[in-house]
Design a protein around this motif. Structure first.
Motif, PDB file in Angstrom:
ATOM      1  N   THR A   2      45.482  32.218  46.842  1.00 53.80           N
ATOM      2  CA  THR A   2      46.849  31.810  47.105  1.00 53.80           C
ATOM      3  C   THR A   2      47.480  32.759  48.152  1.00 53.80           C
ATOM      4  O   THR A   2      47.054  33.951  48.170  1.00 53.80           O
ATOM      5  N   SER A   7      50.972  33.134  42.192  1.00 57.81           N
ATOM      6  CA  SER A   7      49.864  33.723  41.422  1.00 57.81           C
ATOM      7  C   SER A   7      48.802  32.720  41.555  1.00 57.81           C
ATOM      8  O   SER A   7      48.990  31.536  41.934  1.00 57.81           O
ATOM      9  N   VAL A   8      47.601  32.934  41.089  1.00 58.66           N
ATOM     10  CA  VAL A   8      46.622  32.161  41.093  1.00 58.66           C
ATOM     11  C   VAL A   8      46.665  31.251  39.948  1.00 58.66           C
ATOM     12  O   VAL A   8      45.478  30.408  39.406  1.00 58.66           O
ATOM     13  N   ALA A   9      47.563  31.236  39.177  1.00 57.62           N
ATOM     14  CA  ALA A   9      47.754  30.307  37.848  1.00 57.62           C
ATOM     15  C   ALA A   9      48.245  29.056  38.109  1.00 57.62           C
ATOM     16  O   ALA A   9      48.564  28.071  37.550  1.00 57.62           O
ATOM     17  N   PRO A  11      47.441  25.198  38.975  1.00 59.09           N
ATOM     18  CA  PRO A  11      46.140  24.571  39.033  1.00 59.09           C
ATOM     19  C   PRO A  11      46.037  23.551  40.033  1.00 59.09           C
ATOM     20  O   PRO A  11      46.858  22.507  40.097  1.00 59.09           O
ATOM     21  N   THR A  12      45.353  23.451  41.180  1.00 59.19           N
ATOM     22  CA  THR A  12      45.265  22.496  42.161  1.00 59.19           C
ATOM     23  C   THR A  12      43.694  21.962  42.706  1.00 59.19           C
ATOM     24  O   THR A  12      43.799  21.328  43.578  1.00 59.19           O
ATOM     25  N   TYR A  18      35.949  25.067  42.108  1.00 58.91           N
ATOM     26  CA  TYR A  18      36.029  26.299  41.892  1.00 58.91           C
ATOM     27  C   TYR A  18      34.773  27.219  42.027  1.00 58.91           C
ATOM     28  O   TYR A  18      34.514  28.417  42.066  1.00 58.91           O
ATOM     29  N   LYS A  77      45.464  37.337  33.911  1.00 58.05           N
ATOM     30  CA  LYS A  77      46.828  36.383  33.706  1.00 58.05           C
ATOM     31  C   LYS A  77      47.988  37.157  33.905  1.00 58.05           C
ATOM     32  O   LYS A  77      49.096  36.601  34.055  1.00 58.05           O
ATOM     33  N   ILE A 290      38.225  32.660  37.675  1.00 58.71           N
ATOM     34  CA  ILE A 290      39.348  31.949  38.315  1.00 58.71           C
ATOM     35  C   ILE A 290      39.943  30.528  37.844  1.00 58.71           C
ATOM     36  O   ILE A 290      41.050  30.388  37.551  1.00 58.71           O
ATOM     37  N   GLU A 294      43.672  29.673  36.506  1.00 56.83           N
ATOM     38  CA  GLU A 294      44.365  28.628  37.146  1.00 56.83           C
ATOM     39  C   GLU A 294      44.727  27.635  36.158  1.00 56.83           C
ATOM     40  O   GLU A 294      45.560  26.915  36.335  1.00 56.83           O
ATOM     41  N   LYS A 295      43.513  27.050  35.273  1.00 63.41           N
ATOM     42  CA  LYS A 295      43.876  25.864  34.360  1.00 63.41           C
ATOM     43  C   LYS A 295      44.589  26.316  33.115  1.00 63.41           C
ATOM     44  O   LYS A 295      44.862  25.390  32.384  1.00 63.41           O
TER      45      LYS A 295
END
Length: 359
Positions: A2, A7-9, A11-12, A18, A77, A290, A294-295
Motif C-alpha cells: 500500500t 495500512s496493510v490492513a 483486505p483487497t 498473497y 497490526k 501479510i 490484511e484479512k
C-alpha cells in the motif's frame, strides 16, 4: 503493498495472491538448486537429490514457522504503515540472507576463530568440518534461543490487560499474578537453573551464560524498543511500533531460525543448499504474515495467537531439552502446528456458539 497513508490492513486480495512472490521465489530457488546439483554432481540422480533436499528444507522451515508468522502479524497490526512495509521488505531480506547465510557463517567465525572469508571457503570446500562446528555450537544457541522465546511466550500470558483467555483456568491465574514485577524473569531463570543442574560442569556453565545473554537480549530489546518508540511518538503523535518493534521482530525471527538452521545440517552439510531451501520457506512465512494482517485473521479467530504463544513456549522447552537429547525437527514442527490447529478449531467453535446466541 500500500501507499504511505494506508495500512496493510485493507483486505483487497484473494488468498493465492498473497503467495505470488513466494511462488516466484520457489521456482527461482528450485531452479538454482537444480543448477547447483548439476554443478556439484554432474548426474541426473545427484541433481534430483539436491532438488529434493531444497524442497524438504522449505517444508521444514514452513512447518517450524507457523507460530512465527502469527506472532509477526500480532506485532505488525499495531505498527505504522511505513514500518509495516519496512519489516516486510528489509526485514525479510535480513531474515533470508542474514539468518540463513550470515548467521551460520558468524557461528563458524566465532567458534573456529577464523575470518569470514575463511569460513565461506570452509563452507564450500570442507562442508563436513563446517557442519561439525555448527553442531558443536548447538548448546549455547539452544540456551540463548530457548530463553529468549520463553520470555516472549510468558510475556504474552502474564499481561494484566489481557482479556481473552483460551485455557481459562491457567490463563486467568497467570493474569492474576501479572502485576508481580519480574515474575516472567523469575520463572525463566528457575527453568534455566533446573536444566543447567543436570549438565556436566563445563556444559552447565556454557548453557547458563548463554541463557543469561538470551534473557538480557530480550530485556534490552524491550527497553530499547520502548525508548525508541516513545521518542518517535513525541515527534509524531500516534506513531506505533516503530524501530523498536522492528528490532524486536528481527531478534524474534533469529530465535525462531536457530532450530531450523541447525536442523538443516541433518539433511545436508552444504550451506548454499540450506540457504536456498530455508529462504524459500521464509518467503512463505512472509506471505502468511501479510495475509494474517490484511484479512484480520487474528481478530476473526480469537484464540489463534494463544496457540502460537503456547507453541513458542513449547519450542523453548524443546530447545532446552536438546541440550541433552536430539529431538527431530518433524516433532518440533508438528507440535507447534498441532497447538495452532487446536486453537483455530477452538476459535471456529467459539464463533459458531456466538452466532447461535446472537440468533
Amino acid at each position: 503493498m500500500t501507499n504511505g497513508s494506508q495500512s496493510v490492513a485493507a483486505p483487497t486480495r484473494g488468498t493465492l495472491q498473497y503467495f505470488k512472490w513466494a511462488f516466484i521465489v520457489t521456482i527461482v530457488g528450485l531452479a538454482l538448486g537444480v543448477a547447483l546439483g548439476w554443478q556439484m554432481t554432474g548426474t541426473v540422480a545427484g541433481t534430483l537429490g539436491v532438488f529434493f533436499i531444497c524442497a524438504v528444507l522449505a517444508v521444514l522451515e514452513i512447518s517450524l514457522s507457523f507460530d512465527n508468522a502469527i506472532v509477526n502479524a500480532n506485532k505488525l497490526k499495531d505498527m505504522t504503515p511505513a514500518w509495516q512495509r519496512r519489516f516486510l521488505t528489509w526485514g525479510i531480506l535480513i531474515a533470508v540472507f542474514g539468518m540463513r547465510i550470515v548467521f551460520p557463517l558468524l557461528i563458524v567465525v566465532i567458534a573456529a576463530k577464523v575470518g569470514p572469508w575463511q569460513a565461506m571457503v570452509m563452507a564450500a570446500s570442507q562442508p563436513e568440518e563446517y557442519a561439525r562446528i555448527m553442531r558443536d555450537a548447538h548448546l549455547p544457541i539452544a540456551a540463548f534461543g530457548g530463553t529468549f522465546l520463553m520470555m516472549v511466550g510468558l510475556s504474552f500470558f502474564f499481561d494484566h490487560e489481557k482479556d481473552v483467555h483460551w485455557v481459562r483456568w491457567l490463563e486467568q491465574r497467570m493474569q492474576k499474578y501479572a502485576t508481580i514485577r519480574g515474575i516472567e524473569v523469575a520463572i525463566v531463570l528457575s527453568t534455566v537453573l533446573v536444566f543447567s543442574h543436570f549438565l556436566d560442569p563445563v556444559a552447565s556453565e556454557v548453557f547458563f551464560k548463554s541463557a543469561i545473554w538470551g534473557l538480557l537480549t530480550f530485556l534490552l530489546v524491550e527497553v530499547l524498543g520502548g525508548l525508541l518508540d516513545s521518542s518517535q511518538e513525541m515527534l509524531q503523535a500516534g506513531a506505533k511500533g516503530g524501530l523498536g518493534a522492528f528490532l524486536y521482530l528481527e531478534v524474534l525471527d533469529a530465535s525462531f531460525s536457530f532450530d531450523g538452521v541447525i536442523g538443516a545440517f541433518a539433511l545436508t552439510q552444504n550451506l548454499f543448499i540450506i540457504a536456498i531451501g530455508l529462504g524459500i520457506g521464509a518467503m512463505y512465512v512472509r506471505s502468511m504474515t501479510i495475509m494474517l494482517v490484511e484479512k484480520g485473521t487474528l481478530t476473526q479467530y480469537r484464540y489463534l495467537e494463544h496457540g502460537a504463544f503456547y507453541a513458542i513456549i513449547s519450542l523453548s522447552i524443546i530447545m532446552f531439552l536438546q541440550a541433552f537429547v536430539h529431538i527431530p525437527e518433524v516433532i518440533t514442527g508438528l507440535g507447534g502446528a498441532t497447538l495452532i490447529g487446536i486453537s483455530l478449531w477452538s476459535s471456529i467453535r467459539s464463533n459458531r456458539v456466538a452466532e447461535q446466541v446472537a440468533e
